[in-house]
Scaffold this active site. Structure first.
Site, PDB file in Angstrom:
ATOM      1  N   ASP A  61       0.852  -1.185   0.000  1.00  0.00           N
ATOM      2  CA  ASP A  61       0.000   0.000   0.000  1.00  0.00           C
ATOM      3  C   ASP A  61       0.888   1.235   0.000  1.00  0.00           C
ATOM      4  O   ASP A  61       0.848   2.046   0.927  1.00  0.00           O
ATOM      5  CB  ASP A  61      -0.942  -0.013   1.221  1.00  0.00           C
ATOM      6  N   ASN A 103      -1.762   3.674  12.994  1.00  0.00           N
ATOM      7  CA  ASN A 103      -3.018   2.946  13.185  1.00  0.00           C
ATOM      8  C   ASN A 103      -2.835   1.452  12.988  1.00  0.00           C
ATOM      9  O   ASN A 103      -3.513   0.637  13.606  1.00  0.00           O
ATOM     10  CB  ASN A 103      -4.080   3.460  12.215  1.00  0.00           C
ATOM     11  N   HIS A 104      -1.896   1.105  12.098  1.00  0.00           N
ATOM     12  CA  HIS A 104      -1.688  -0.307  11.766  1.00  0.00           C
ATOM     13  C   HIS A 104      -0.236  -0.501  11.356  1.00  0.00           C
ATOM     14  O   HIS A 104       0.446   0.456  10.988  1.00  0.00           O
ATOM     15  CB  HIS A 104      -2.593  -0.716  10.600  1.00  0.00           C
ATOM     16  N   GLN A 169      -2.783  -5.076   6.626  1.00  0.00           N
ATOM     17  CA  GLN A 169      -2.495  -3.965   7.549  1.00  0.00           C
ATOM     18  C   GLN A 169      -3.250  -4.173   8.870  1.00  0.00           C
ATOM     19  O   GLN A 169      -4.235  -3.480   9.160  1.00  0.00           O
ATOM     20  CB  GLN A 169      -2.912  -2.630   6.927  1.00  0.00           C
ATOM     21  N   ARG A 199       3.051  13.860   9.654  1.00  0.00           N
ATOM     22  CA  ARG A 199       1.723  13.794   9.066  1.00  0.00           C
ATOM     23  C   ARG A 199       1.142  12.513   9.638  1.00  0.00           C
ATOM     24  O   ARG A 199       1.662  11.417   9.429  1.00  0.00           O
ATOM     25  CB  ARG A 199       1.825  13.750   7.548  1.00  0.00           C
ATOM     26  N   ASP A 201      -1.291   9.612   9.948  1.00  0.00           N
ATOM     27  CA  ASP A 201      -2.177   8.851   9.091  1.00  0.00           C
ATOM     28  C   ASP A 201      -3.437   8.428   9.849  1.00  0.00           C
ATOM     29  O   ASP A 201      -3.352   7.992  10.995  1.00  0.00           O
ATOM     30  CB  ASP A 201      -1.375   7.613   8.645  1.00  0.00           C
ATOM     31  N   LEU A 206      -7.070   5.800  14.495  1.00  0.00           N
ATOM     32  CA  LEU A 206      -6.008   5.645  15.496  1.00  0.00           C
ATOM     33  C   LEU A 206      -6.550   5.787  16.910  1.00  0.00           C
ATOM     34  O   LEU A 206      -6.174   5.053  17.820  1.00  0.00           O
ATOM     35  CB  LEU A 206      -4.936   6.719  15.234  1.00  0.00           C
ATOM     36  N   GLU A 242      -4.368  13.666   9.139  1.00  0.00           N
ATOM     37  CA  GLU A 242      -5.310  13.241   8.125  1.00  0.00           C
ATOM     38  C   GLU A 242      -6.548  12.778   8.876  1.00  0.00           C
ATOM     39  O   GLU A 242      -6.538  11.720   9.507  1.00  0.00           O
ATOM     40  CB  GLU A 242      -4.744  12.082   7.305  1.00  0.00           C
TER      41      GLU A 242
HETATM   42  C1  GLC Z   1      -4.040   6.944   4.607  1.00  0.00           C
HETATM   43  C2  GLC Z   1      -3.144   7.154   3.409  1.00  0.00           C
HETATM   44  C3  GLC Z   1      -3.473   6.131   2.373  1.00  0.00           C
HETATM   45  C4  GLC Z   1      -3.303   4.749   2.945  1.00  0.00           C
HETATM   46  C5  GLC Z   1      -4.096   4.585   4.232  1.00  0.00           C
HETATM   47  C6  GLC Z   1      -3.723   3.347   4.968  1.00  0.00           C
HETATM   48  O1  GLC Z   1      -5.359   7.187   4.314  1.00  0.00           O
HETATM   49  O2  GLC Z   1      -3.270   8.469   2.940  1.00  0.00           O
HETATM   50  O3  GLC Z   1      -2.690   6.292   1.227  1.00  0.00           O
HETATM   51  O4  GLC Z   1      -3.725   3.780   2.038  1.00  0.00           O
HETATM   52  O5  GLC Z   1      -3.881   5.660   5.105  1.00  0.00           O
HETATM   53  O6  GLC Z   1      -2.540   3.526   5.687  1.00  0.00           O
END
Ligand code: GLC
Length: 551
Positions: A61, A103-104, A169, A199, A201, A206, A242
């Site tokens: 990914d 998060n993962h 993930q 940044r 994610d 999370l 994000e």
């Molecule tokens: C965020 C990223 C994206 C990714 C996802 C999983 O949304 O911007 O590209 O696939 O996280 O980590």
């Protein structure tokens, strides 16, 4: 005071090292290549780079499946190379923020490998398990149409694990104290190497409860803890989230007292901006601007046009979304996950220079800090034959040479776009650098002017009403200086009238050309706007320090 809040007047450029420049000829971008291009970025006026994941990863990914949070993927170089890069960026006054994918992890991370092998593994609880398949296993997928479930059975663990994203993930159990400790350690590591922040994610996921019978409670306090730690280690570092959430939730992410995240990507404005570009109906955009008006003084929105992900239109109404689809992504292969468009900006706007300038002018003048996606500064296209979001993540086009000057290798990590309109022979940095009229040189000049408009970064703003439909007029004020920006979303010329009392001065100085405006005897300015035209004016004088009497 102002220097501490550097991020408010930054120009952020987001990129993937893998796709930028390949210095060693293996077809994959690397830190050595990126380091060589820092002068290009400095020349463009970029002040902050956001690096997408460059960590060791199976790369299923785009690197958002991390298998080691403390390293550099060997195909991009070494940690030593990273430090060299950081040093050069610092010399040029460019800050660097990196992606924190907390998060993962990847399912290939040693933590997950250990966790699945035994219930007694110290890492077992770092992930989220269920003995039986939970009843909501087919709900909450982030990638509908591609991702079938959020719970997958692991034959080794003989249990189901939770994954909000793709099945490779597995979600980290972010309520576990040890996981939290580790996240801070990861932050500390990169901060020590000089990054100016992260940044973050997928922030809403999370901080959510995870697992069977998980409630809906979000743990905003976690954001406060991360922010505290960040600033103990490096006082001017920032967290950029994000978090595609409703405007009224954003204050919880910033913290009412500004004690959580300093920055958030402005998804509410992003979606309505594209709706406005598609229809010339600016009302939802104006609403989104008002809805995101309130924020703590030190917090800041980040505006963007396109990113490395799809243009997510999920929060528009169905009819609104259909209109954006019709204008910018009419066929199914241009759309993604039932909610968005996967194309790059230039093809969405039909490669129409006037529309692209309008879009970028808005990016630079909407309230917040602008973020550019690599390649958009030269109008790169997309390759719809690549799956999902990969179509807009092709290698940077540097020159008309083989592989667009991205690599000397035989093959490249992804094919460089070579079609007759957007291909590297026609669209590349080298040609545009030498053409005074190019998009790249236009962009550089706009960025320079934007950096000299701190009213936008620091100031207060309001919308000046006009009966001319499809025209957005905003006024910024800061420190007795005043800026007026106008954008015409329609394909016909407009001539809005501005009252002296609304703009604060008889003289409006054009910041991008020499068409200043003097109020007429009735105290009105009549501003000519060509189709898709835009104007930036400063009230009273071009330099901020000469017009103290304004307002
Ligand atoms: C965020 C990223 C994206 C990714 C996802 C999983 O949304 O911007 O590209 O696939 O996280 O980590």
């Amino acid at each position: 005071m102002i220097d501490d809040l550097w991020y408010k007047n930054a120009i952020i450029y987001c990129m993937d090292v893998e796709k930028y420049v390949d210095a060693n000829g293996d077809g994959v971008g690397d830190f050595e290549g990126l380091t060589r291009k820092l002068d290009y970025l400095a020349g463009l006026g970029v002040t902050c780079l956001w690096l997408q994941p460059f960590y060791p990863s199976p790369n299923k990914d785009n690197g958002y499946d991390v298998s080691d949070y403390y390293g550099v993927h060997p195909k991009h170089g070494t940690l030593g190379g990273f430090v060299e890069f950081m040093n050069h960026a610092e010399q040029l006054g460019i800050r660097v923020i990196v992606d924190l994918v907390a998060n993962h992890s990847s399912d290939q991370h040693p933590w997950f490998k250990s966790a699945r092998r035994s219930p007694d593994s110290p890492y077992r609880d770092w992930y989220v398990w269920a003995k039986k398949r939970p009843p909501d296993h087919d709900e909450g997928m982030v990638f509908p149409g591609v991702q079938k479930t959020t719970w997958t059975r692991d034959p080794v663990a003989r249990a189901y694990y939770f994954h909000r994203f793709y099945k490779f993930q597995p979600d980290l159990n972010t309520r576990h104290p040890k996981v939290r400790e580790e996240l801070l350690r990861i932050m500390g590591f990169w901060l020590q190497l000089g990054v100016s922040g992260f940044r973050m994610d997928a922030v809403p996921f999370l901080i959510s409860e995870k697992g069977v019978d998980a409630g809906r409670e979000l743990d905003y306090e976690m954001l406060h803890q991360m922010r505290d730690f960040l600033q103990w280690r490096r006082r001017d570092a920032i967290l950029l989230a994000e978090a595609n959430v409703l405007p009224n939730e954003s204050l919880k992410y910033f913290g009412e007292l500004g004690d959580r995240l300093q920055m958030m990507l402005n998804f509410p404005v992003n979606q309505r901006l594209f709706y406005a570009l598609a229809t010339a109906d600016i009302r939802p955009l104006v609403k989104a601007l008002h809805d995101t008006y309130k924020r703590p003084p030190a917090a800041q929105w980040v505006n963007f046009l396109r990113s490395h992900d799809e243009l997510d239109l999920g929060r528009l109404t169905d009819p609104q979304r259909q209109k954006v689809f019709a204008a910018f992504g009419p066929t199914k292969d241009m759309q993604l996950y039932d909610r968005g468009i996967r194309r790059r900006l230039a093809p969405m706007l039909g490669n129409d220079r006037a529309k692209m300038e309008l879009a970028f002018s808005l990016l630079f003048t909407l309230p917040g800090t602008p973020m550019l996606q690599y390649g958009d500064e030269i109008g790169m296209g997309d390759d719809l034959s690549l799956p999902e979001r990969e179509c807009a993540r092709t290698p940077m086009q540097w020159s008309p040479e083989r592989h667009g000057g991205f690599s000397n290798g035989r093959r490249t990590v992804r094919p460089v776009i070579a079609d007759p309109v957007y291909g590297y022979r026609r669209v590349n940095v080298e040609l545009q650098r030498r053409d005074p009229q190019s998009l790249l040189n236009w962009m550089e000049r706009k960025i320079r002017m934007r950096r000299e408009c701190p009213e936008i970064s620091w100031g207060d703003w309001r919308i000046i009403d006009t009966p001319e439909s499809g025209v957005l007029i905003m006024r910024y004020e800061w420190d007795a200086h005043s800026l007026v920006v106008l954008h015409n979303f329609t394909d016909v010329a407009r001539a809005p009238r501005l009252q002296r009392k609304d703009v604060g001065h008889d003289l409006l100085v054009d910041l991008l050309a020499t068409h200043d405006s003097r109020a007429d005897q009735r105290g009105q300015h009549v501003i000519e706007l060509p189709p898709f035209g835009y104007r930036w004016f400063r009230a009273g004088g071009i330099d901020r320090n000469v017009n103290r009497e304004v307002i």
